[in-house]
Motif scaffolding. Structure first.
Motif, PDB file in Angstrom:
ATOM      1  N   GLU A   7     -10.870 -93.691  15.540  1.00 43.76           N
ATOM      2  CA  GLU A   7      -9.602 -94.052  16.200  1.00 43.76           C
ATOM      3  C   GLU A   7      -9.805 -94.036  17.711  1.00 43.76           C
ATOM      4  OE1 GLU A   7      -6.163 -91.804  14.953  1.00 43.76           O
ATOM      5  OE2 GLU A   7      -4.831 -93.085  16.141  1.00 43.76           O
ATOM      6  N   PRO A   8      -9.392 -95.119  18.398  1.00 47.05           N
ATOM      7  CA  PRO A   8      -9.650 -95.188  19.843  1.00 47.05           C
ATOM      8  C   PRO A   8      -8.726 -94.280  20.635  1.00 47.05           C
ATOM      9  CG  PRO A   8      -8.504 -97.175  19.100  1.00 47.05           C
ATOM     10  CD  PRO A   8      -8.801 -96.368  17.867  1.00 47.05           C
ATOM     11  N   VAL A   9      -9.305 -93.704  21.682  1.00 46.32           N
ATOM     12  CA  VAL A   9      -8.560 -92.754  22.515  1.00 46.32           C
ATOM     13  C   VAL A   9      -8.520 -93.225  23.974  1.00 46.32           C
ATOM     14  CG1 VAL A   9      -8.448 -90.341  23.281  1.00 46.32           C
ATOM     15  CG2 VAL A   9      -9.229 -90.876  20.967  1.00 46.32           C
ATOM     16  N   VAL A  10      -9.623 -93.754  24.452  1.00 40.08           N
ATOM     17  CA  VAL A  10      -9.732 -94.182  25.849  1.00 40.08           C
ATOM     18  C   VAL A  10     -10.445 -95.534  25.862  1.00 40.08           C
ATOM     19  CG1 VAL A  10     -10.789 -93.652  28.111  1.00 40.08           C
ATOM     20  CG2 VAL A  10      -9.879 -91.793  26.684  1.00 40.08           C
ATOM     21  N   VAL A  11     -10.074 -96.397  26.819  1.00 43.19           N
ATOM     22  CA  VAL A  11     -10.826 -97.634  27.025  1.00 43.19           C
ATOM     23  C   VAL A  11     -11.415 -97.617  28.431  1.00 43.19           C
ATOM     24  CG1 VAL A  11      -8.817 -99.007  27.784  1.00 43.19           C
ATOM     25  CG2 VAL A  11     -10.836-100.164  26.846  1.00 43.19           C
ATOM     26  N   VAL A  12     -12.688 -97.950  28.506  1.00 40.77           N
ATOM     27  CA  VAL A  12     -13.400 -97.994  29.781  1.00 40.77           C
ATOM     28  C   VAL A  12     -13.782 -99.442  30.049  1.00 40.77           C
ATOM     29  CG1 VAL A  12     -15.463 -97.264  31.022  1.00 40.77           C
ATOM     30  CG2 VAL A  12     -14.301 -95.676  29.462  1.00 40.77           C
ATOM     31  N   ILE A  13     -13.491 -99.919  31.247  1.00 39.24           N
ATOM     32  CA  ILE A  13     -13.761-101.323  31.587  1.00 39.24           C
ATOM     33  C   ILE A  13     -14.658-101.355  32.820  1.00 39.24           C
ATOM     34  CG2 ILE A  13     -12.710-103.531  32.239  1.00 39.24           C
ATOM     35  CD1 ILE A  13     -10.129-102.475  30.809  1.00 39.24           C
ATOM     36  N   ALA A  14     -15.742-102.123  32.702  1.00 39.45           N
ATOM     37  CA  ALA A  14     -16.715-102.179  33.799  1.00 39.45           C
ATOM     38  C   ALA A  14     -17.299-103.580  33.892  1.00 39.45           C
ATOM     39  CB  ALA A  14     -17.815-101.142  33.576  1.00 39.45           C
ATOM     40  N   ASP A  15     -18.189-103.779  34.876  1.00 34.72           N
ATOM     41  CA  ASP A  15     -18.633-105.143  35.171  1.00 34.72           C
ATOM     42  C   ASP A  15     -19.736-105.645  34.246  1.00 34.72           C
ATOM     43  OD1 ASP A  15     -20.732-103.665  36.077  1.00 34.72           O
ATOM     44  OD2 ASP A  15     -20.501-104.229  38.188  1.00 34.72           O
ATOM     45  N   SER A  16     -20.251-104.812  33.371  1.00 36.84           N
ATOM     46  CA  SER A  16     -21.182-105.312  32.353  1.00 36.84           C
ATOM     47  C   SER A  16     -21.049-104.440  31.115  1.00 36.84           C
ATOM     48  CB  SER A  16     -22.634-105.277  32.876  1.00 36.84           C
ATOM     49  OG  SER A  16     -23.211-104.012  32.632  1.00 36.84           O
ATOM     50  N   PRO A  17     -21.494-104.947  29.985  1.00 38.04           N
ATOM     51  CA  PRO A  17     -21.414-104.114  28.773  1.00 38.04           C
ATOM     52  C   PRO A  17     -22.225-102.827  28.923  1.00 38.04           C
ATOM     53  CG  PRO A  17     -21.946-106.401  28.214  1.00 38.04           C
ATOM     54  CD  PRO A  17     -22.029-106.287  29.704  1.00 38.04           C
ATOM     55  N   TYR A  18     -23.296-102.900  29.702  1.00 35.78           N
ATOM     56  CA  TYR A  18     -24.166-101.731  29.863  1.00 35.78           C
ATOM     57  C   TYR A  18     -23.500-100.682  30.749  1.00 35.78           C
ATOM     58  CZ  TYR A  18     -28.012-104.322  27.663  1.00 35.78           C
ATOM     59  OH  TYR A  18     -28.806-104.995  26.781  1.00 35.78           O
ATOM     60  N   THR A  19     -22.926-101.123  31.868  1.00 36.31           N
ATOM     61  CA  THR A  19     -22.286-100.129  32.749  1.00 36.31           C
ATOM     62  C   THR A  19     -21.029 -99.551  32.085  1.00 36.31           C
ATOM     63  OG1 THR A  19     -21.159-101.946  33.888  1.00 36.31           O
ATOM     64  CG2 THR A  19     -23.161-101.086  34.912  1.00 36.31           C
ATOM     65  N   ALA A  20     -20.350-100.370  31.281  1.00 41.29           N
ATOM     66  CA  ALA A  20     -19.172 -99.855  30.574  1.00 41.29           C
ATOM     67  C   ALA A  20     -19.584 -98.750  29.607  1.00 41.29           C
ATOM     68  CB  ALA A  20     -18.463-100.992  29.836  1.00 41.29           C
ATOM     69  N   ARG A  21     -20.694 -98.967  28.958  1.00 39.21           N
ATOM     70  CA  ARG A  21     -21.142 -97.945  28.012  1.00 39.21           C
ATOM     71  C   ARG A  21     -21.603 -96.683  28.742  1.00 39.21           C
ATOM     72  NH1 ARG A  21     -24.389 -99.413  22.821  1.00 39.21           N
ATOM     73  NH2 ARG A  21     -22.920-101.063  23.168  1.00 39.21           N
ATOM     74  N   ASP A  22     -22.287 -96.882  29.849  1.00 40.02           N
ATOM     75  CA  ASP A  22     -22.699 -95.719  30.651  1.00 40.02           C
ATOM     76  C   ASP A  22     -21.481 -94.862  30.995  1.00 40.02           C
ATOM     77  OD1 ASP A  22     -25.325 -96.583  30.696  1.00 40.02           O
ATOM     78  OD2 ASP A  22     -25.171 -97.526  32.679  1.00 40.02           O
ATOM     79  N   ALA A  23     -20.445 -95.527  31.450  1.00 42.07           N
ATOM     80  CA  ALA A  23     -19.250 -94.783  31.865  1.00 42.07           C
ATOM     81  C   ALA A  23     -18.554 -94.144  30.672  1.00 42.07           C
ATOM     82  CB  ALA A  23     -18.294 -95.718  32.607  1.00 42.07           C
ATOM     83  N   ALA A  24     -18.527 -94.858  29.558  1.00 43.67           N
ATOM     84  CA  ALA A  24     -17.877 -94.315  28.362  1.00 43.67           C
ATOM     85  C   ALA A  24     -18.553 -93.018  27.923  1.00 43.67           C
ATOM     86  CB  ALA A  24     -17.889 -95.342  27.243  1.00 43.67           C
ATOM     87  N   GLU A  25     -19.856 -92.967  28.125  1.00 41.57           N
ATOM     88  CA  GLU A  25     -20.596 -91.740  27.776  1.00 41.57           C
ATOM     89  C   GLU A  25     -20.118 -90.545  28.601  1.00 41.57           C
ATOM     90  OE1 GLU A  25     -23.114 -91.179  25.573  1.00 41.57           O
ATOM     91  OE2 GLU A  25     -22.910 -93.208  24.755  1.00 41.57           O
ATOM     92  N   LEU A  26     -19.557 -90.839  29.763  1.00 42.91           N
ATOM     93  CA  LEU A  26     -19.152 -89.763  30.674  1.00 42.91           C
ATOM     94  C   LEU A  26     -17.698 -89.341  30.476  1.00 42.91           C
ATOM     95  CD1 LEU A  26     -20.909 -91.118  33.895  1.00 42.91           C
ATOM     96  CD2 LEU A  26     -21.692 -89.258  32.415  1.00 42.91           C
ATOM     97  N   VAL A  27     -16.975 -90.073  29.634  1.00 47.76           N
ATOM     98  CA  VAL A  27     -15.595 -89.666  29.344  1.00 47.76           C
ATOM     99  C   VAL A  27     -15.629 -88.398  28.501  1.00 47.76           C
ATOM    100  CG1 VAL A  27     -13.485 -90.278  28.098  1.00 47.76           C
ATOM    101  CG2 VAL A  27     -14.636 -91.983  29.516  1.00 47.76           C
ATOM    102  N   ARG A  28     -14.863 -87.420  28.927  1.00 49.91           N
ATOM    103  CA  ARG A  28     -14.849 -86.184  28.161  1.00 49.91           C
ATOM    104  C   ARG A  28     -13.468 -86.005  27.525  1.00 49.91           C
ATOM    105  NH1 ARG A  28     -16.850 -80.070  29.316  1.00 49.91           N
ATOM    106  NH2 ARG A  28     -15.601 -79.239  27.612  1.00 49.91           N
TER     107      ARG A  28
END
Lengths: 179, 792
Positions: free
Chosen positions: B113-134
């Motif tokens: 179930e989704p809790v947070v959405v992270v939006i960034a300028d590439s799929p890779y940077t978006a994933r990097d940032a998503a990893e940092l969501v706590r």
């Protein structure tokens, strides 16, 4: 960033890419070749199959930097505009596709199969497509398409090389595609 | 409406190659993930790792500092921004509905179930940032099992303390009980219809952008019904004006039901595109597809069948617990009720049926329509019980079916479970399938093989389905929050070329081909002169989309109606040009001519040009030549057929090999036999896979064990045979094309045909039933535990 030079569908392309960039993303996002699809993240579905130096690979499991210096053929490079590769034609003739999403990978894998085994049995075709999933067709017409193409590629086998695939598809006696 | 016989001649009824294929086979398809604009940003969802937890806190500090991040949103941000809960499109009496937010705010109720959405300028940077969501969770006890969830102390939604969202019944209980009391033989079986995970090969995707100059929001989405997406998202979730919201479903890589529903992700992407002012794209990874594409089936049923000494069925009693998952999906409540209980009469004359269904919430992915949607579950129940009845009475399963078929002179036939079958003639399909199989010879081979310790099984499924969804007033009275008509605009251009705007949506069905054939055949014009437009709310007036095998019967009829209206107007114009009476004008092979003098004629070009020039048309006639029709069917359509599976089981390993598969289907009139056969092939493969391999599995904590293609058994080419197919043709009297529907027939029929074949193979062991999927481990174990060990 790492500089790479890759011959894609006969044209040499040079780019700086992140070392972690997957080949499929390089093809789709950097080169705009969106015919190669991503259907999974575990190398099971085969929608991302392309030909690298004569071997079919799952481009979601290859880094773009690993393709440096290689010759890559994607579905877009299987035939010149207005022409169809025997496999493309056979998939069309035999209704070997429905939604079309697995089709590019399926054709690339079938091409690899027929280069290794130009006259496969039905069983060998089914085993040869082990790495490609289709959810629409139940495989029946995909197998028939590969059987049909096998008969045709046998006639033109001498010219059926990677180079031919990349740029000289007019050597194949196939009718022009109607779009 | 009167039944029309199959229109003669080219191209209706011809296996024309598909006109959509050249783009697909050359890599020029246009799927949602292929679409890109300058400035596109990419979304990654942070999802719950727990099946049930309280969201204690969300820390975005590190993620916000990650390179390339343009926006991060939580469920609170969306709620504060005006987003409302996800809609439910089918309401049952006294149904309890827990609220579902696009991004969970306080409680998560299934893994993924989704809790947070992270939006960034590439799929890779978006994933990097998503990893940092706590996200801090307080894990709670979870209950993934529907049977155990009923009345247990772990509650999914407070509004349903016993976890039962609805309790639904159909048929007459007292009458059915009386039939059982008078029965010669009663067979009983608990039947598990396992959870399936759809797995269209194209993962779900959304791409949205906002055009401030026109205040217009555009969403490309993997949808089977873009107008439904637009309506529900605009009116109920996003609260934006419907006319300022355009939804486009471009090429879609398979749906199978899973792309009907409005999902949280597309709502978030559309909302975020407007909020950030930049294009936003999200494409699911396969892992996300497993966790969040709404699943199918997941029933546990106690079924009983009463029979007399001659094998006539006297009654059927069915008690089902349907796992709804954590939330009610869009049409989730309809699937285990009106698409299930109503089909329990099968092809049989059964005097009385009682069906009792409880829809139960669990901490699992929501369950909704998947490839057959309720009807495969019903077919599984009735056809398994028929086989068990045949075994109890020592009758051939084909013979027991014959004795109970509704005779052809009894149509229209009113079943005890609400439906009125419009037409049917069941025995010829079974006879043809038996003939294709060479049944007697195969039974002899089976007997001989058993003596050698080889276990061949023959399994039947004589199925019915109700499709061509559906009469709007009927479904409305049953709880649908939508009509199920279809629309079509047929536009004849001044040069006589034709564009059809259809509300149906093709995601593999080949509508661009079949609808062109229909139009070309009915107008008598070249197939190449017809263009089919679908999947775009900005071009197609309205549409209900494609599911429930409805596009030919309902969408095709809407096109037919428009052509009829256009023909009528065109004849009046032709009559005017030819100085004849409209009733004397005949249309043949694209020529309008005066009856009895074929040399006086006008072409579609002449007539359509005249209509648009409007220099010389009948006085008072409006210029132009186009027509919009809305076809609302008066009944469902009822495809039927006989499927027979032949399996061989290796008793040493428990492995089942599907040796042959024979299918004789009656889908009414057929526009393109090649495409219909292809639809059946794919459906059969799915049904076989449910019988033998596929199963969505949760552990006791609600973790999805089958969350990738490594654990979930999608069939491969080498596991399946060539299918042997044939047809009988009983045109539907409901629509003027006599069409029924072919998209789901294969899946509905095939699971139980294979299951029955396996049980037939295992009969010498005294094994009467094993729950699907019939994996080697289960079959092997059943053989080990079997009461009989045949001597070889």
């Amino acid at each position: 960033m790492t500089s790479i030079s890759v011959t894609v569908n006969g044209a040499t392309r040079k780019h700086d890419v992140e070392p972690r960039m997957l080949l499929v993303h390089y093809l789709r996002e950097v080169l705009g070749l969106t015919g190669t699809h991503v259907g999974c993240d575990t190398s099971q579905c085969g929608a991302c199959c392309v030909c690298v130096d004569g071997l079919v690979v799952k481009s979601c499991t290859v880094l773009a930097v690993q393709a440096n210096g290689s010759k890559v053929t994607t579905i877009e490079g299987m035939s010149a505009p207005g022409l169809l590769h025997p496999l493309q034609e056979a998939f069309w003739e035999e209704h070997g596709l429905q939604c079309g999403f697995c089709t590019p990978g399926m054709i690339m894998a079938a091409d690899d199969l027929l280069r290794r085994n130009p006259t496969p049995t039905e069983e060998e075709i089914r085993a040869g497509l082990d790495g490609n999933l289709c959810r629409c067709t139940g495989y029946h017409n995909i197998v028939k398409a590969v059987q049909r193409a096998a008969g045709r590629m046998g006639q033109t086998r001498d010219t059926f090389t990677i180079d031919a695939m990349a740029g000289k598809t007019d050597e194949f006696p196939t009718p022009a595609a109607k779009h | 409406m009167a039944t029309m016989t199959q229109p003669a001649g080219f191209p209706f009824g011809t296996s024309m190659k598909r006109r959509e294929d050249p783009r697909f086979i050359t890599g020029r398809g246009n799927y949602t993930d292929d679409i890109k604009m300058p400035g596109t940003t990419y979304a990654v969802f942070v999802r719950s790792p727990y099946a049930h937890a309280r969201v204690v806190g969300v820390d975005l500090t590190a993620a916000r500092k990650s390179p390339g991040v343009s926006a991060i949103f939580t469920g609170k941000d969306l709620a504060d921004g005006g987003m409302l809960p996800m809609p439910v499109g089918w309401l049952l009496p006294n149904m309890k509905m827990g609220e579902r937010r696009a991004l969970a705010t306080e409680t998560v109720r299934f893994v993924g179930e989704p809790v947070v959405v992270v939006i960034a300028d590439s799929p890779y940077t978006a994933r990097d940032a998503a990893e940092l969501v706590r996200v801090d969770y307080e894990e709670l006890r979870a209950q993934p099992d529907a049977e155990k969830a009923v009345g247990c102390d772990i509650t999914v939604h407070d509004c349903a303390a016993d976890n039962v969202s609805f309790h639904w019944m159909l048929g007459e209980k007292d009458k059915t009980d009386a039939a059982f009391n008078a029965a010669h033989t009663v067979v009983r079986q608990r039947l598990v219809n396992q959870r399936l995970i759809p797995n269209a090969i194209e993962p779900r995707a959304s791409f949205a952008f906002y055009t401030s100059a026109s205040d217009e929001l555009t969403l490309y989405v993997t949808s089977q019904n873009p107008h439904i997406h637009r309506l529900l998202m605009a009116a109920f979730v996003l609260q934006i004006p419907e006319h300022k919201f355009r939804v486009i479903a471009p090429d879609v890589g398979g749906g199978f039901g899973s792309k009907i529903f409005v999902y949280p992700e597309e709502c978030v992407i559309a909302w975020a595109a407007k909020a950030t002012g930049r294009p936003v794209k999200w494409t699911a990874e396969r892992r996300e597809s497993f966790m969040t594409d709404h699943h199918g089936r997941d029933h546990v049923t106690d079924a009983e069948m009463a029979l007399d000494a001659d094998g006539k069925i006297l009654g059927l009693r069915v008690y089902t617990i349907a796992n709804l998952g954590a939330y009610l999906s869009l049409f989730g409540p309809a699937v285990p009720t009106y698409l299930y209980g109503t089909l329990l009469s099968g092809q049989y004359e059964i005097p009385t049926i009682f069906c009792d269904v409880r829809g139960v919430h669990t901490h699992t992915t929501p369950v909704d329509a998947y490839r057959g949607a309720g009807r495969p579950e019903a077919c599984y129940v009735i056809e398994r019980m028929v086989d068990l009845g045949a075994r109890a009475l020592n009758l051939d399963p084909a013979e027991l079916r014959r004795r109970n078929f509704i005779p052809p002179d009894k149509f229209p036939y009113q079943t005890p479970v609400a439906l009125t079958y419009d037409s049917g003639n069941y025995r010829p399909a079974l006879d043809r399938a038996l003939e294709m199989l060479d049944y007697e010879a195969l039974r002899a081979e089976q007997a001989a093989a058993r003596k050698e310790g080889r276990y061949i099984g023959i399994g039947f499924s004589t199925y019915i389905e109700a499709c061509g969804l559906a009469p709007s007033n009927v479904v409305g009275s049953l709880g649908a929050q939508a009509g199920l008509w279809e629309s079509a605009t047929v536009r004849i251009h001044p040069t006589g070329k034709v564009t059809v705007f259809t509300g149906s949506h093709s995601h593999g069905q080949g509508h661009e081909t079949t609808f062109s054939q229909l139009v070309a055949g009915e107008m008598g014009i070249p197939y190449e002169d017809v263009e089919i437009v679908h999947g775009d709310t900005g071009r197609v007036p309205f549409g209900m989309g494609t599911y429930g095998s409805r596009s030919g019967a309902v969408g095709g009829t809407a096109i037919h109606m428009s052509i009829e209206k256009i023909k009528e107007k065109a004849k009046r114009i032709a009559a005017h040009l030819l100085e004849a009476a409209p009733e004397d004008i005949e249309l043949d092979s694209g020529k309008f001519s005066v009856r009895g003098s074929a040399d006086r004629s006008k072409s579609w070009f002449d007539v359509s040009l005249a209509a648009y020039l409007a220099h010389n048309i009948p006085q008072g006639m409006e210029p132009g030549l186009d027509s919009t029709s809305f076809y609302d069917p008066t009944n469902f359509t009822y495809p039927f057929g006989a499927h027979i599976a032949v399996v061989e089981i290796d008793a040493e390993t428990g492995k089942t090999e599907l040796v042959r598969y024979v299918a004789v289907d009656d889908v009414g009139n057929v526009i393109n036999p090649m495409i219909v056969d292809g639809q059946l092939h794919g459906g059969i493969a799915q049904g076989v896979a449910q019988a033998l391999w596929e199963q969505g599995v949760y552990d006791e904590n609600g973790q999805l064990i089958t969350a990738s293609l490594m654990e979930y058994g999608i069939p491969k080419a080498e596991q399946l045979p060539m299918y042997e197919t044939d047809r009988t043709v009983t045109p539907s009297p409901v629509n003027p094309l006599g069409m029924k529907g072919a998209g789901e027939a294969g899946t509905i029929a095939s699971t139980v045909a294979v299951a029955n074949a396996v049980m037939d193979a295992l009969a010498p062991f005294g094994i009467a039933h094993i729950d699907i999927p019939l994996t080697p481990a289960k079959v092997w174990q059943a053989i080990q535990d079997a009461p009989n060990r045949p001597e070889n």
